[in-house]
Design a protein around this motif. Structure first.
Motif, PDB file in Angstrom:
ATOM      1  N   GLU A  90       0.836  -1.204   0.000  1.00 32.40           N
ATOM      2  CA  GLU A  90       0.000   0.000   0.000  1.00 32.40           C
ATOM      3  C   GLU A  90       0.867   1.249   0.000  1.00 32.40           C
ATOM      4  N   ALA A  91       1.927   1.231   0.829  1.00 32.64           N
ATOM      5  CA  ALA A  91       2.834   2.381   0.849  1.00 32.64           C
ATOM      6  C   ALA A  91       3.521   2.549  -0.509  1.00 32.64           C
ATOM      7  N   ARG A  92       3.882   1.410  -1.132  1.00 34.87           N
ATOM      8  CA  ARG A  92       4.524   1.481  -2.455  1.00 34.87           C
ATOM      9  C   ARG A  92       3.561   2.057  -3.490  1.00 34.87           C
ATOM     10  N   LEU A  93       2.280   1.603  -3.450  1.00 29.56           N
ATOM     11  CA  LEU A  93       1.284   2.091  -4.398  1.00 29.56           C
ATOM     12  C   LEU A  93       1.075   3.592  -4.232  1.00 29.56           C
ATOM     13  N   ALA A 131       0.016  -7.464  -5.752  1.00 28.34           N
ATOM     14  CA  ALA A 131       0.539  -8.080  -4.524  1.00 28.34           C
ATOM     15  C   ALA A 131      -0.370  -7.783  -3.339  1.00 28.34           C
ATOM     16  N   TRP A 132      -0.837  -6.539  -3.240  1.00 27.45           N
ATOM     17  CA  TRP A 132      -1.742  -6.172  -2.128  1.00 27.45           C
ATOM     18  C   TRP A 132      -3.040  -6.966  -2.206  1.00 27.45           C
ATOM     19  N   ARG A 133      -3.552  -7.129  -3.485  1.00 28.14           N
ATOM     20  CA  ARG A 133      -4.809  -7.864  -3.666  1.00 28.14           C
ATOM     21  C   ARG A 133      -4.627  -9.341  -3.329  1.00 28.14           C
ATOM     22  N   LEU A 188       0.735  -1.417 -10.874  1.00 27.25           N
ATOM     23  CA  LEU A 188      -0.019  -2.655 -11.101  1.00 27.25           C
ATOM     24  C   LEU A 188       0.543  -3.800 -10.260  1.00 27.25           C
ATOM     25  N   ALA A 189       1.886  -3.897 -10.142  1.00 26.42           N
ATOM     26  CA  ALA A 189       2.489  -4.957  -9.331  1.00 26.42           C
ATOM     27  C   ALA A 189       2.129  -4.782  -7.852  1.00 26.42           C
ATOM     28  N   ILE A 198       6.170   3.465 -14.070  1.00 30.45           N
ATOM     29  CA  ILE A 198       5.337   3.736 -12.887  1.00 30.45           C
ATOM     30  C   ILE A 198       4.078   2.899 -12.926  1.00 30.45           C
ATOM     31  N   GLN A 199       3.496   2.775 -14.154  1.00 33.53           N
ATOM     32  CA  GLN A 199       2.263   2.001 -14.288  1.00 33.53           C
ATOM     33  C   GLN A 199       2.503   0.541 -13.924  1.00 33.53           C
TER      34      GLN A 199
END
Length: 783
Positions: free
Chosen positions: A136-139, A364-366, A359-360, A354-355
């Protein structure tokens, strides 16, 4: 049958019944105690399971870093419930109780196993939550990076749009200037043709030189318009050729004569420049339109990246709230919404790097969220199963508590019934046996009682019955008969003994009187011996000196009458007579003092008038009267008595007591010579030790006055303390002391009804004589 056997039978029946009741009661009490202990253990199981459930809930809803204390608590509570169940198994009876305990054990074991699974699942879930937080922090960081890039693009587009707008405004100003130039030239040409102004031009600007006529005004307008057009052309380097051409045209003076030639050239210049300006203005308009479209698209893209970040934060908040509520359905909704977020990110026209990162991170979060949702569903199942197991254990514990309570109550009821029935049966048996035995005992006892009463009235006249019986009553009857005979015999012996004792008592009384008289004579002899011993010395010296005088005087008289008396012999005679007379006087005085002291042994305070007096004044007078007995700087006497302390008694007797105690202290307490700690005699020329004697008086209790004489001298040795009040006992007999002072004090204190005691001085050593007298003293008769 002997009475002891009968009594043993009567006492044995209730004892046996009581023993049976006691054994039954012990068994029932033991059973009831086990039941109560088991009920307490069942309650412990119930409480431990409640504590374990509460601690588990606290563990689930706590932050990961603060879960350890709750984990320790619910583990300890679970193990405590299992230990209580194990202890309960040893107290349960076979049957319903044992089955219930075994059921609770199985449920407790399942609860403990699921507890371990739950702890492991929550630990894994915490790790996944930490991974989700990292994604989440990465996103959010990537979304912010995309927004920053789009913001930079937007800034560049805005700058380009501003530049295009400036160019468009400059082109419009150029076109307007060209049209104004052509209009001014046209009006000037018309004014030149008609000779009058066609239209009134605008007023000249302030400071411009006025021109005469309408043509002059329009020519001036052409000049000013040309100035403005030159300024516009100079602002854009692309119009350098046009500016040079306009400069050449302006170099030729425009007036009425040159107007026809220059006007067509100005028109041609303006026409060419208008065509070029119209073409450039259209291109600029198209560029501005394109820039506006791109700016709006970029702004929308920036808003979209911000919306993505907000959506990600919203999904994170929903995830946290769902995890706190342990709502797996809400988590699945979040998973679905995260898929839509991924689709929106994949459709964004942003940097591919960035996209791809976004997306990664979303993927990963999902994935972590999906696994967390599945784990949460399993955790909820485990918690529900644990709740069922805990409810089963607590339900069984309540059931066991009821069973053991019922067992304890049943044991108590059975004990109560056993005690009641046993006591009733024992009382009935004991009462029946007691009545039968009592009847066989009381009748002979009554006969024996009557016989004993007759014997008590007259031991010589009484017939004792039941002498032929072979039991204890017969033994008693024979013993009473023997007792009566023995009493008769002993009465005769006592009568004879009494007569002999009466004669012996009379003899003892005569002997006692003789011994008392002998004791009195012995005491008198002791006193007379003491008196003779004390008086013999001065009387002997007096007799010797008198004999010497009786021998010397006739010789001197003969010498005087014969005339042979020499001066030297007379002087020697006078000297000898002076010494002899002095010795005679001293010993006579000493004998008189001894006689006076002997008289004081029999001083009767009753001879003094009893009156009320001030004790302090009495003590001060006694001390002042003894002043001549020692030198002023030799000893110091201190009187410590509160003023106004009144006594009702004999002041001269009190003064006598204090005087003897002071003289005793001054004569015996202080050594002769420095460093002399014993009671030896002083040598000639030695300095007498100085000391302090304190006389203290005060109320010791209600109606009691305490008088203490204390010195700081060498004290009295322990081996002499038992003899200090004996008559004629002294350690200074070589100094002329008779040893009667303390004996006189002792007799006087006894006559006044008081007490005297010797104590050690507390601070400075020495001796302390304490006299306690009633504040209202009366002479004891016979003292």
């Amino acid at each position: 049958m002997r009475i002891s056997y009968r009594i043993a039978t009567v006492g044995g029946i209730p004892v046996v019944i009581a023993a049976l009741i006691a054994v039954s009661a012990w068994i029932l009490l033991e059973r009831a105690g086990r039941s109560r202990e088991a009920a307490v253990l069942a309650g412990t199981v119930y409480r431990e399971m409640i504590a374990a459930t509460a601690a588990r809930n606290d563990f689930i809803h706590s932050a990961p870093e603060s879960r350890l204390p709750h984990e320790v608590t619910f583990r300890r509570a679970t193990h405590g419930a299992r230990a209580a169940l194990d202890a309960l198994g040893g107290l349960a009876d076979q049957g319903i109780q044992a089955d219930a305990v075994e059921t609770a054990r199985r449920a407790s074991d399942r609860h403990a196993a699921r507890l371990e699974e739950l702890v492991e699942a929550i630990t894994v879930s915490d790790a996944r939550a930490r991974g989700m937080a990292e994604q989440e922090a990465r996103l959010l960081a990537l979304a912010e990076q995309a927004r920053q890039r789009q913001h930079a693009v937007n800034a560049a587009l805005v700058a380009s749009l501003a530049e295009s707008d400036r160019r468009m405004h400059a082109g419009r100003d150029l076109v307007d200037g060209l049209h104004a130039l052509r209009e001014a030239l046209l009006n000037a040409r018309l004014a030149a043709m008609d000779g009058a102004a066609i239209a009134e031009p605008p007023a000249s600007p302030p400071g411009s030189p006025p021109r005469s006529g309408g043509l002059a005004l329009w020519l001036d307008r052409v000049e000013r318009t040309a100035d403005g057009l030159a300024a516009s052309l100079a602002a854009d380097t692309a119009h350098g050729a046009a500016l040079d051409e306009l400069t050449r045209l302006r170099a030729e003076r425009l007036d009425r004569t040159t107007l026809p030639e220059l006007a067509p050239r100005y028109d041609a210049f303006a026409g060419r420049l208008l065509k070029a300006a119209d073409a450039g203005y259209g291109a600029v308009q198209d560029e501005v339109a394109e820039l506006l479209r791109r700016t709006m698209s970029a702004h929308a893209m920036e808003q979209e990246t911000q919306t993505l970040a907000m959506t990600a934060l919203t999904l994170s908040g929903r995830t946290l709230r769902a995890l706190e509520r342990r709502d797996s359905r809400s988590l699945r909704d979040v998973v679905t919404d995260s898929g839509r977020l991924r689709d929106r990110v994949s459709g964004l026209p942003i940097s591919p790097l960035i996209q791809d990162g976004m997306l990664a991170a979303i993927t990963a979060w999902r994935d972590g969220l999906e696994r967390t949702t599945d784990g949460l569903a399993r955790q909820n199942g485990a918690i529900a199963a644990m709740d069922m197991d805990a409810a089963a254990v607590m339900s069984t514990a309540r059931r066991l508590n009821d069973l053991f309570q019922d067992s304890a109550v049943g044991s108590a009821d059975l004990l109560r019934s056993t005690l009641l029935i046993g006591a009733t049966v024992g009382l009935l048996f004991a009462a029946s046996a007691a009545l039968l035995v009592a009847g066989g005992i009381t009748r002979p006892l009554r006969r024996l009682q009557n016989a004993t009463r007759r014997l008590a009235r007259d031991p010589r006249d009484g017939l004792v019955t039941d002498l032929e019986r072979r039991d204890e009553l017969g033994d008693m009857a024979r013993a009473v008969h023997h007792f009566a005979a023995e009493i008769t015999r002993r009465e005769d012996e006592l009568r004879r003994a009494k007569e002999q004792a009466d004669s012996t008592l009379a003899e003892l009384r005569r002997t006692q009187a003789h011994l008392v008289q002998a004791e009195k004579l012995a005491a008198l002899g002791q006193v007379v011996a003491g008196v003779a011993h004390e008086i013999n010395t001065p009387l002997g010296i007096t007799l010797t000196t008198s004999t010497l005088i009786s021998e010397k005087v006739p010789k001197m008289k003969h010498l005087l009458e014969s005339g042979h008396l020499r001066r030297r012999e007379l002087e020697r005679f006078l000297t000898d007579m002076g010494d002899v007379s002095e010795l005679l006087v001293n010993n006579t005085v000493r004998a008189a003092e001894l006689v006076q002291r002997f008289k004081e042994l029999a001083v009767d305070p009753a001879g003094e008038t009893r009156r009320r007096f001030d004790l302090r004044l009495c003590l001060m007078q006694a001390v002042e009267a003894l002043g001549p007995f020692w030198e002023p700087g030799e000893h110091r006497v201190v009187v410590d008595c509160p003023p106004g302390l009144m006594m009702d008694g004999y002041p001269q007797a009190i003064a006598q007591i204090v005087s003897h105690l002071l003289l005793n202290a001054v004569n015996h307490a202080f050594a002769d010579g420095a460093g002399d700690a014993g009671q030896g005699d002083a040598g000639q020329g030695e300095v007498r030790q100085r000391g302090t004697v304190t006389v203290c008086a005060g109320k010791a209790a209600a109606g009691v006055v305490e008088l203490a004489v204390t010195d700081d001298g060498r004290g009295i040795p322990p081996e002499l303390r038992t003899r200090i009040f004996d008559p004629f006992f002294t350690t200074r007999r070589d100094r002329g002391h008779a040893g009667l002072g303390l004996h006189i004090v002792h007799n006087t204190v006894n006559q006044l009804g008081g007490t005297i005691a010797l104590e050690d001085a507390e601070e400075a050593g020495g001796a302390r004589f304490v006299v306690r007298l009633p504040s209202a003293t009366r002479v004891k008769k016979g003292a």
